[in-house]
Design an enzyme around this catalytic site. Sequence first.
Site, short mmCIF file in Angstrom:
data_model
loop_
_atom_site.label_atom_id
_atom_site.label_comp_id
_atom_site.label_asym_id
_atom_site.label_seq_id
_atom_site.Cartn_x
_atom_site.Cartn_y
_atom_site.Cartn_z
N SER A 128 -0.96 65.30 18.55
CA SER A 128 -0.64 64.28 19.55
C SER A 128 0.59 64.73 20.34
O SER A 128 0.53 65.74 21.03
CB SER A 128 -0.43 62.92 18.86
OG SER A 128 -0.41 61.87 19.79
N HIS A 147 -8.35 58.61 17.87
CA HIS A 147 -7.15 59.45 17.88
C HIS A 147 -6.84 60.02 16.51
O HIS A 147 -6.18 61.06 16.41
CB HIS A 147 -5.96 58.63 18.40
CG HIS A 147 -4.75 59.47 18.68
ND1 HIS A 147 -4.78 60.56 19.51
CD2 HIS A 147 -3.47 59.37 18.22
CE1 HIS A 147 -3.57 61.11 19.57
NE2 HIS A 147 -2.77 60.41 18.79
#
Length: 703
Positions: free
Chosen positions: A559, A674
Amino acid sequence: MYRPILSVAALLVTVAATPPAAEDPYLWLEEIQGERALTQVKEWNAETEGVLAKMPRYEDYRQRAKAILDDEQQIAAPEDVLGDRVTNLWRDAKNPRGLWRIASLDTYVGGKPEWRVLIDVDALGKKEGKSWVWHGADCLAPDYTRCLVSLSPGGTDADVVREFDITTGQFVDGGFTIPEAKTNVDWVDENSLLVVTDYGPESLTTSGYGRIAKLWKRGTPLSEAVTVMEGAKTDVSVSPFSVMGDDKRWTFLNKGETFWTGELWLYQGPGKLIQTPLPEDADFRDVFDGRLIASLNSPLTAGSETLPAGAIVAYSLADIAAGRPAAPELVMAPSESQAIEEVAASDNVLWVKALDDVSGKLFALTLGEDGSWNRAPVSLEPNMTVHLLDAAGEADLAFATVEGMLNPPALYAVKAGATPRVVQALPAKFDASQFTVEQRFATSKDGTRIPYFLVRKKGVDGAVPALIHAYGGFRAAQTPTYLTQQPYRAGPLGLFWVEEGNAYVLANIRGGGEYGPRWHEAALLENRQRSFDDLHAVAEHLVSTGVSPKGKIAISGRSNGGVLVGAAVNQRPDLYGAVISGSPLGDMKRYHKLLAGASWVGEYGDPDNPEQWAFISKYSPYQNIEKGVGYPPVFFYSSTLDDRVHPGHARKMAARLEEYGNPVYFHEYMEGGHSVGADHAEDAKRAALLTAFLNRVLVEGEK
């Protein structure tokens, strides 16, 4: 692996020669479900698996990882404490998506919970033909019989919300249901909700989150809900939430103007919103003894006193509710080496978890008769990672886990003034006596001491390949976890790596929250380079101290960590030998235009602002890949259904590196959001692929 440059060049033939495509030939890879983009993804996936799945120990890694992740000897952590009951989501080999279940608090604390299954997520998905992923439940206090259950199709941030009755164990026929969206919802009472969702055109912020909070009454269509708060389109989001305190539900609305700033309002009914006195960058924590508890991220002047950044403060809720001025009182200030991370309130104790030089400490705070705050440390194992999970109100219990890289997790029930009680302690999953773990400090470019944790096998002589994992952003501290659970869902990669004689490092670089707000702000916006310098410093310290040779160090980030490792390898391709980049941001010129990217402008800056693009452009990974530079192999992993960080970042980075003749490995899961893997099978596969990648590149020297 190397792929023929010709095959990539052939992909540059675009459908439409628009001006943006002329600037960026890989914009077509931003078409998440585009046929052409998915064809390329499947080709990359097949090539990566074709090489790594043939590695000698790949299948052993995969099977062992799956067995570790599915092991029924795992902490049954409390998802929520609901009065005198506890809920938990249980995942194992038979239930990969999970069982949402409930037990009495007494049997849970006693270590022999009597579970009743409420929802079998796997069975529900099979019955309804949906790939449901559990995203939690919000149960209405104080009875906790009705809950709003959030289920995500495939693991995206978007949920379907459905009303559930714990008493009957069934979804409520004709109950509240909110269609799939990035929804924020909370109970007002048993017959009304505050709902922030996608109401159609112009109802979302530029970040893709809801900006309009409406009061929805039972028995009426959602379209007739009445607006109670409206944020600006440029805000990040609006979100309602409620907290129990003093036998009363306090309901709030948070209007997030940026990722780090906003307004907190007390909701007392239609037309009755009162703005709280919280500073715009303070964080709400809990409600305790008639007080709103918050943490400061900037110093705050209160009369003649200045309350420091990082401190816990309290405001009178009675004063706020009456519209009277409410002055902050100091509850706890961290020391220079501390950062307050987690706070939870039971009826008579405020529980505070702090980091002290990145080691966890737990404190029990109580109020004296004179109104002073008394603080007592809780006796838990030193030099470990502590997580404060939840608190039980009337029982005045806190639940906390304790673990270390070589110490399996244990769950404790903690009562002020009493010896912590072990609720559950996991057996060791490997022989820890064969390893050593130590905390070291590197010196960054500007002289700042950067802590890191180093794990090695005993008896290993000389320099060995190393894997450094780091994050460096969003106030997120990186604390040591048991080696079977490397941070960010890479499973037992860390264990496999050190078992074979290599070094594993967890770096606590600036940008995170290891030392409170100052550690984060040191690498914010125009100071981002400091986090890259810190990572370089840790790697160079490994070289100078003989732990690892230059060029045999892998760096891993996910991320925001994708920005980190992308920038780091661009700057020092000579220092690193391999890169793992998970769900990464890469194109910082366009990140704010992709999915939730606009919400992070407060962290990185606005690329459309020339002054801010001037400093972003210096490190943006995608824009700084140079032709003619030999970069070490990079493994990108991501998810097609990631609706937070756009999968186009990883795709475009891979394409650009390949175009310039560099070795690239790539794996994109079709589900998972995610968090990438939707279940343990996918997590285990990823751990095996990454371990095989490191062995191929760093140990065997293959590209």
